[in-house]
Design a protein around this motif. Structure first.
Motif, PDB file in Angstrom:
ATOM      1  N   ASN A  96       0.866  -1.173   0.000  1.00  0.00           N
ATOM      2  CA  ASN A  96       0.000   0.000   0.000  1.00  0.00           C
ATOM      3  C   ASN A  96       0.901   1.221   0.000  1.00  0.00           C
ATOM      4  N   ALA A  97       0.519   2.225  -0.751  1.00  0.00           N
ATOM      5  CA  ALA A  97       1.267   3.480  -0.751  1.00  0.00           C
ATOM      6  C   ALA A  97       0.263   4.626  -0.679  1.00  0.00           C
ATOM      7  N   PHE A  98       0.670   5.696  -0.026  1.00  0.00           N
ATOM      8  CA  PHE A  98      -0.175   6.861   0.197  1.00  0.00           C
ATOM      9  C   PHE A  98       0.633   8.114  -0.118  1.00  0.00           C
ATOM     10  N   VAL A  99       0.057   9.031  -0.875  1.00  0.00           N
ATOM     11  CA  VAL A  99       0.665  10.343  -1.097  1.00  0.00           C
ATOM     12  C   VAL A  99      -0.418  11.370  -0.824  1.00  0.00           C
ATOM     13  N   LEU A 100      -0.124  12.261   0.101  1.00  0.00           N
ATOM     14  CA  LEU A 100      -1.067  13.314   0.488  1.00  0.00           C
ATOM     15  C   LEU A 100      -0.410  14.661   0.260  1.00  0.00           C
ATOM     16  N   LYS A 101      -0.998  15.444  -0.638  1.00  0.00           N
ATOM     17  CA  LYS A 101      -0.491  16.793  -0.896  1.00  0.00           C
ATOM     18  C   LYS A 101      -1.538  17.788  -0.426  1.00  0.00           C
ATOM     19  N   ASN A 102      -1.056  18.780   0.310  1.00  0.00           N
ATOM     20  CA  ASN A 102      -1.908  19.864   0.792  1.00  0.00           C
ATOM     21  C   ASN A 102      -1.141  21.145   0.483  1.00  0.00           C
ATOM     22  N   GLY A 103      -1.531  21.796  -0.598  1.00  0.00           N
ATOM     23  CA  GLY A 103      -0.758  22.948  -1.036  1.00  0.00           C
ATOM     24  C   GLY A 103       0.588  22.468  -1.540  1.00  0.00           C
ATOM     25  N   LYS A 104       1.660  23.032  -1.002  1.00  0.00           N
ATOM     26  CA  LYS A 104       3.007  22.651  -1.424  1.00  0.00           C
ATOM     27  C   LYS A 104       3.598  21.558  -0.551  1.00  0.00           C
ATOM     28  N   GLN A 105       2.920  21.212   0.537  1.00  0.00           N
ATOM     29  CA  GLN A 105       3.401  20.180   1.447  1.00  0.00           C
ATOM     30  C   GLN A 105       2.970  18.807   0.936  1.00  0.00           C
ATOM     31  N   SER A 106       3.897  17.847   1.002  1.00  0.00           N
ATOM     32  CA  SER A 106       3.614  16.496   0.531  1.00  0.00           C
ATOM     33  C   SER A 106       4.070  15.497   1.585  1.00  0.00           C
ATOM     34  N   LYS A 107       3.216  14.507   1.858  1.00  0.00           N
ATOM     35  CA  LYS A 107       3.541  13.433   2.802  1.00  0.00           C
ATOM     36  C   LYS A 107       3.390  12.114   2.053  1.00  0.00           C
ATOM     37  N   LYS A 108       4.303  11.171   2.347  1.00  0.00           N
ATOM     38  CA  LYS A 108       4.314   9.909   1.616  1.00  0.00           C
ATOM     39  C   LYS A 108       4.529   8.744   2.565  1.00  0.00           C
ATOM     40  N   LEU A 109       3.987   7.603   2.171  1.00  0.00           N
ATOM     41  CA  LEU A 109       4.224   6.371   2.909  1.00  0.00           C
ATOM     42  C   LEU A 109       4.034   5.189   1.968  1.00  0.00           C
ATOM     43  N   LYS A 110       4.988   4.256   2.009  1.00  0.00           N
ATOM     44  CA  LYS A 110       4.886   2.999   1.257  1.00  0.00           C
ATOM     45  C   LYS A 110       5.096   1.876   2.256  1.00  0.00           C
ATOM     46  N   MET A 111       4.202   0.886   2.222  1.00  0.00           N
ATOM     47  CA  MET A 111       4.272  -0.240   3.156  1.00  0.00           C
ATOM     48  C   MET A 111       4.147  -1.549   2.385  1.00  0.00           C
ATOM     49  N   HIS A 112       4.958  -2.512   2.764  1.00  0.00           N
ATOM     50  CA  HIS A 112       4.817  -3.866   2.229  1.00  0.00           C
ATOM     51  C   HIS A 112       4.956  -4.842   3.389  1.00  0.00           C
ATOM     52  N   SER A 113       3.883  -5.516   3.696  1.00  0.00           N
ATOM     53  CA  SER A 113       3.815  -6.549   4.735  1.00  0.00           C
ATOM     54  C   SER A 113       3.940  -6.028   6.163  1.00  0.00           C
ATOM     55  N   ASN A 114       4.419  -4.820   6.375  1.00  0.00           N
ATOM     56  CA  ASN A 114       4.430  -4.237   7.713  1.00  0.00           C
ATOM     57  C   ASN A 114       4.294  -2.723   7.591  1.00  0.00           C
ATOM     58  N   GLY A 115       4.094  -2.070   8.709  1.00  0.00           N
ATOM     59  CA  GLY A 115       3.900  -0.622   8.720  1.00  0.00           C
ATOM     60  C   GLY A 115       2.842  -0.243   9.746  1.00  0.00           C
ATOM     61  N   PRO A 116       2.543   1.048   9.870  1.00  0.00           N
ATOM     62  CA  PRO A 116       1.594   1.516  10.881  1.00  0.00           C
ATOM     63  C   PRO A 116       0.177   0.959  10.674  1.00  0.00           C
ATOM     64  N   ASP A 117      -0.398   0.428  11.762  1.00  0.00           N
ATOM     65  CA  ASP A 117      -1.742  -0.172  11.699  1.00  0.00           C
ATOM     66  C   ASP A 117      -2.802   0.790  11.192  1.00  0.00           C
ATOM     67  N   GLN A 118      -2.724   2.065  11.589  1.00  0.00           N
ATOM     68  CA  GLN A 118      -3.748   3.017  11.167  1.00  0.00           C
ATOM     69  C   GLN A 118      -3.788   3.147   9.639  1.00  0.00           C
ATOM     70  N   PHE A 119      -2.646   2.991   8.965  1.00  0.00           N
ATOM     71  CA  PHE A 119      -2.614   3.072   7.511  1.00  0.00           C
ATOM     72  C   PHE A 119      -3.136   1.792   6.868  1.00  0.00           C
ATOM     73  N   TRP A 120      -2.881   0.633   7.496  1.00  0.00           N
ATOM     74  CA  TRP A 120      -3.468  -0.610   6.983  1.00  0.00           C
ATOM     75  C   TRP A 120      -4.996  -0.536   7.079  1.00  0.00           C
ATOM     76  N   ARG A 121      -5.495  -0.023   8.210  1.00  0.00           N
ATOM     77  CA  ARG A 121      -6.950   0.117   8.373  1.00  0.00           C
ATOM     78  C   ARG A 121      -7.518   1.116   7.359  1.00  0.00           C
ATOM     79  N   PHE A 122      -6.815   2.223   7.148  1.00  0.00           N
ATOM     80  CA  PHE A 122      -7.263   3.214   6.175  1.00  0.00           C
ATOM     81  C   PHE A 122      -7.304   2.598   4.774  1.00  0.00           C
ATOM     82  N   GLY A 123      -6.280   1.825   4.426  1.00  0.00           N
ATOM     83  CA  GLY A 123      -6.268   1.148   3.129  1.00  0.00           C
ATOM     84  C   GLY A 123      -7.439   0.199   2.967  1.00  0.00           C
ATOM     85  N   LYS A 124      -7.747  -0.547   4.026  1.00  0.00           N
ATOM     86  CA  LYS A 124      -8.902  -1.462   3.973  1.00  0.00           C
ATOM     87  C   LYS A 124     -10.204  -0.691   3.805  1.00  0.00           C
ATOM     88  N   SER A 125     -10.337   0.447   4.489  1.00  0.00           N
ATOM     89  CA  SER A 125     -11.576   1.232   4.356  1.00  0.00           C
ATOM     90  C   SER A 125     -11.712   1.799   2.943  1.00  0.00           C
TER      91      SER A 125
END
Length: 161
Positions: A96-125
């Protein structure tokens, strides 16, 4: 004077704080599927199916509750300092990968088989939302260049003989 104060109170209590304008992209890959979801704080959700080396783009209209749920998560979720959570073993699993841009600010996360639970739950939702909608094909091109820098492996170098 009392009428002005009452009117002012009614106006101020009826105002909502402005929603942030997000450009959000989600990527999911496993052995059975590979796709992107694109959300930009409107009621439109784009789905780009890239399974099997094709690229088909479609869209759906989110319900108000779905839009607000995504917006609330994007307002409150905290990205970790590390941008990548993966192990060095070659194994099946899910990325799962996430890219969030708000204006000029960018946040990124890539997970394979492990990573923060809140992002796994968000991906499932997000997967549940995708599966509960019928998508309509479109010719619109979705800019996936930023997330592709994270999820696509570079081509191996050509060896000269």
């Amino acid at each position: 004077m009392r009428i002005c104060i009452v009117a002012l109170i009614l106006i101020l209590s009826g105002c909502k704080s402005p929603m942030k304008d997000y450009d959000f992209t989600f990527f999911k890959w496993n052995i059975r599927e590979s796709y992107y979801l694109k959300f930009n704080s409107s009621d439109t959700l784009y789905y780009v199916n890239v399974y099997g080396y094709k690229e088909e783009t479609s869209f759906t209209i989110l319900g108000e509750d779905e839009k607000e749920r995504i917006q609330t998560i994007l307002d409150t979720i905290t990205f970790p300092k590390e941008e990548t959570f993966e192990n060095n073993l070659i194994e099946d699993g899910q990325t799962n990968a996430f890219v969030l841009k708000n204006g000029k600010q960018s946040k990124k996360l890539k997970m394979h088989s492990n990573g923060p639970d809140q992002f796994w739950r968000f991906g499932k939702s997000l997967d549940v939302i995708k599966n509960n909608h019928v998508f309509i094909k479109t010719n619109k091109k979705i800019d996936l260049s930023e997330i592709n820098k994270m999820v696509l492996m570079p081509a191996p170098p050509i060896l000269s003989q």
